[in-house]
Design a protein around this motif. Structure first.
Motif, PDB file in Angstrom:
ATOM      1  N   THR A  58      55.216  31.076  69.473  1.00 50.08           N
ATOM      2  CA  THR A  58      55.571  32.463  69.248  1.00 50.08           C
ATOM      3  C   THR A  58      56.639  32.489  68.179  1.00 50.08           C
ATOM      4  O   THR A  58      57.099  31.451  67.716  1.00 50.08           O
ATOM      5  CB  THR A  58      56.112  33.099  70.532  1.00 50.08           C
ATOM      6  OG1 THR A  58      57.393  32.541  70.812  1.00 50.08           O
ATOM      7  CG2 THR A  58      55.178  32.865  71.697  1.00 50.08           C
ATOM      8  N   SER A  59      57.021  33.665  67.786  1.00 51.31           N
ATOM      9  CA  SER A  59      58.056  33.776  66.763  1.00 51.31           C
ATOM     10  C   SER A  59      59.430  33.512  67.342  1.00 51.31           C
ATOM     11  O   SER A  59      60.423  33.586  66.638  1.00 51.31           O
ATOM     12  CB  SER A  59      58.007  35.181  66.142  1.00 51.31           C
ATOM     13  OG  SER A  59      58.225  36.154  67.158  1.00 51.31           O
ATOM     14  N   THR A  60      59.491  33.189  68.630  1.00 48.68           N
ATOM     15  CA  THR A  60      60.782  32.996  69.284  1.00 48.68           C
ATOM     16  C   THR A  60      60.930  31.584  69.823  1.00 48.68           C
ATOM     17  O   THR A  60      61.403  31.382  70.928  1.00 48.68           O
ATOM     18  CB  THR A  60      60.956  34.010  70.425  1.00 48.68           C
ATOM     19  OG1 THR A  60      59.857  33.872  71.351  1.00 48.68           O
ATOM     20  CG2 THR A  60      60.991  35.421  69.885  1.00 48.68           C
ATOM     21  N   LEU A  61      60.481  30.604  69.068  1.00 56.96           N
ATOM     22  CA  LEU A  61      60.725  29.218  69.455  1.00 56.96           C
ATOM     23  C   LEU A  61      62.215  29.024  69.654  1.00 56.96           C
ATOM     24  O   LEU A  61      63.036  29.541  68.884  1.00 56.96           O
ATOM     25  CB  LEU A  61      60.236  28.272  68.354  1.00 56.96           C
ATOM     26  CG  LEU A  61      58.765  27.838  68.384  1.00 56.96           C
ATOM     27  CD1 LEU A  61      58.480  26.955  67.182  1.00 56.96           C
ATOM     28  CD2 LEU A  61      58.433  27.098  69.665  1.00 56.96           C
ATOM     29  N   ALA A  62      62.579  28.279  70.668  1.00 56.50           N
ATOM     30  CA  ALA A  62      63.993  28.052  70.952  1.00 56.50           C
ATOM     31  C   ALA A  62      64.669  27.411  69.741  1.00 56.50           C
ATOM     32  O   ALA A  62      64.083  26.556  69.077  1.00 56.50           O
ATOM     33  CB  ALA A  62      64.130  27.152  72.180  1.00 56.50           C
ATOM     34  N   PRO A  63      65.895  27.818  69.443  1.00 50.54           N
ATOM     35  CA  PRO A  63      66.597  27.284  68.261  1.00 50.54           C
ATOM     36  C   PRO A  63      66.683  25.763  68.257  1.00 50.54           C
ATOM     37  O   PRO A  63      66.578  25.141  67.193  1.00 50.54           O
ATOM     38  CB  PRO A  63      67.985  27.927  68.371  1.00 50.54           C
ATOM     39  CG  PRO A  63      67.770  29.179  69.155  1.00 50.54           C
ATOM     40  CD  PRO A  63      66.682  28.855  70.139  1.00 50.54           C
ATOM     41  N   GLU A  64      66.883  25.140  69.450  1.00 53.85           N
ATOM     42  CA  GLU A  64      66.998  23.683  69.473  1.00 53.85           C
ATOM     43  C   GLU A  64      65.670  23.012  69.133  1.00 53.85           C
ATOM     44  O   GLU A  64      65.649  21.916  68.555  1.00 53.85           O
ATOM     45  CB  GLU A  64      67.501  23.195  70.840  1.00 53.85           C
ATOM     46  CG  GLU A  64      66.616  23.526  72.018  1.00 53.85           C
ATOM     47  CD  GLU A  64      66.955  24.856  72.660  1.00 53.85           C
ATOM     48  OE1 GLU A  64      67.549  25.700  71.973  1.00 53.85           O
ATOM     49  OE2 GLU A  64      66.613  25.034  73.848  1.00 53.85           O
ATOM     50  N   ILE A  65      64.542  23.681  69.458  1.00 55.43           N
ATOM     51  CA  ILE A  65      63.238  23.132  69.090  1.00 55.43           C
ATOM     52  C   ILE A  65      63.041  23.235  67.587  1.00 55.43           C
ATOM     53  O   ILE A  65      62.598  22.276  66.936  1.00 55.43           O
ATOM     54  CB  ILE A  65      62.108  23.871  69.837  1.00 55.43           C
ATOM     55  CG1 ILE A  65      62.171  23.565  71.336  1.00 55.43           C
ATOM     56  CG2 ILE A  65      60.744  23.510  69.263  1.00 55.43           C
ATOM     57  CD1 ILE A  65      61.092  24.254  72.154  1.00 55.43           C
TER      58      ILE A  65
END
Length: 323
Positions: A58-65
């Motif tokens: 999604t457009s909201t991949l976790a920042p650490e990923i």
């Protein structure tokens, strides 16, 4: 754009890519008919939709990923252009080794395609190109002077990559598909590391020189490997990471040096009953080496970037490579 080539590259690191689309047969049938239905201008958008569906992105991949995969992507570019330049340098790589180095270069291309597909618009980019890298590390090494130098610097790259993927895995645990793909790449990088070491010590018939691992290493890392192929430049490749780890790293994660012997709170050197061989008694040094060789250690992103920045050019710095 050769879509079949891209899929073939991704398949090398994710054998289940076709099943993520649908089935291999139906995916190929669908792709074969795309040329009749889409134009070159619409193809990138269509591909993005396909891969988003395949990997559940999604457009909201976790920042650490995003941060972990983008560091991996930049390391892949570092290696991809290194092997390409080696292959393009006449007489540098022995003819018998060219097929293996070509395969390794192609593996890196596949890794780049897979990571970019997963990240989509959040990928580092565009492709920084060969001029983003200074493989002499500011004149400290000359990897394209001869095969020995080329393999020595290559070993530092692959060993850093193996530890980087392992260190980043903890940040990917929230997404099973991405974690699986990353670990698939990690295992391939480990094979690269083993093969480069084999070439450095003279092939399958040669033996490692345990008293000179810098020149003739074992096929796996022993202790801190004498500081690597070009100490002190490569010493951090085998040393400890940032401990305690940087903010944002999950609690309990540490980054010991490659000579670590404690795993899961168990000292595997003193807590191991080593096998007995008639006429042979393992020395303490041999037991220590065996304990360190049995495990690979992760490395944190901060240390990985510090190592990698030695090999970026002014162009790479301008692009923000390894920032």
């Amino acid at each position: 754009m050769d879509l079949f080539k891209i899929l073939s590259d991704i398949e090398k690191v994710d054998p289940e890519v076709y099943e993520r689309f649908d089935t291999r047969r139906r995916a190929f049938k669908y792709i074969s008919g795309m040329g009749k239905a889409v134009t070159a201008a619409t193809l990138p958008g269509l591909l993005s939709t396909m891969f988003n569906k395949a990997y559940g992105q999604t457009s909201t991949l976790a920042p650490e990923i995003v941060a972990t995969l983008n560091l991996a992507l930049q390391l892949e570019y570092l290696e991809r252009y290194y092997y390409q330049r080696g292959l393009d340098t006449p007489g540098l790589i022995p003819s018998a080794d060219v097929p293996a180095i070509t395969i390794i270069r192609d593996d890196e291309v596949g890794h780049i395609a897979a990571i970019r597909a997963v990240l989509g618009t959040q990928a580092f980019g565009p492709d920084p190109g060969a001029t983003a890298f200074d493989y002499t590390a500011g004149g400290k090494v000359n990897p394209f002077a001869n095969a020995a130098n080329f393999y020595a610097v290559s070993q530092a790259f692959v060993d850093t990559g193996v530890r980087a993927y392992k260190g980043g895995a903890v940040n990917l645990m929230g997404n099973k598909d991405i974690l699986t793909a990353a670990l698939n790449i990690h295992s391939v990088e480990a094979r690269h590391s083993s093969h480069i070491r084999l070439l450095r010590r003279g092939g399958v018939s040669a033996t490692a020189d345990v008293n000179n691992l810098v020149a003739k290493p074992k096929s796996w890392i022993s202790g801190t490997d004498g500081g690597g192929s070009n100490p002190p430049l490569t010493t951090p490749v085998y040393g400890a990471g940032v401990n305690p780890p940087p903010a944002g790293t999950p609690t309990g994660v540490t980054f010991p040096a490659e000579d670590n012997t404690t795993q899961g709170a168990v000292n595997v050197q003193t807590g191991t009953t080593f096998p007995t061989i008639p006429g042979v008694t393992l020395t303490t040094a041999q037991q220590l080496a065996a304990a360190t060789e049995a495990f690979d250690e992760p490395l944190d992103a901060t240390t990985v970037k510090t190592i990698a920045r030695n090999f970026r050019s002014t162009v790479g710095a301008t692009l923000g490579l390894f920032n």
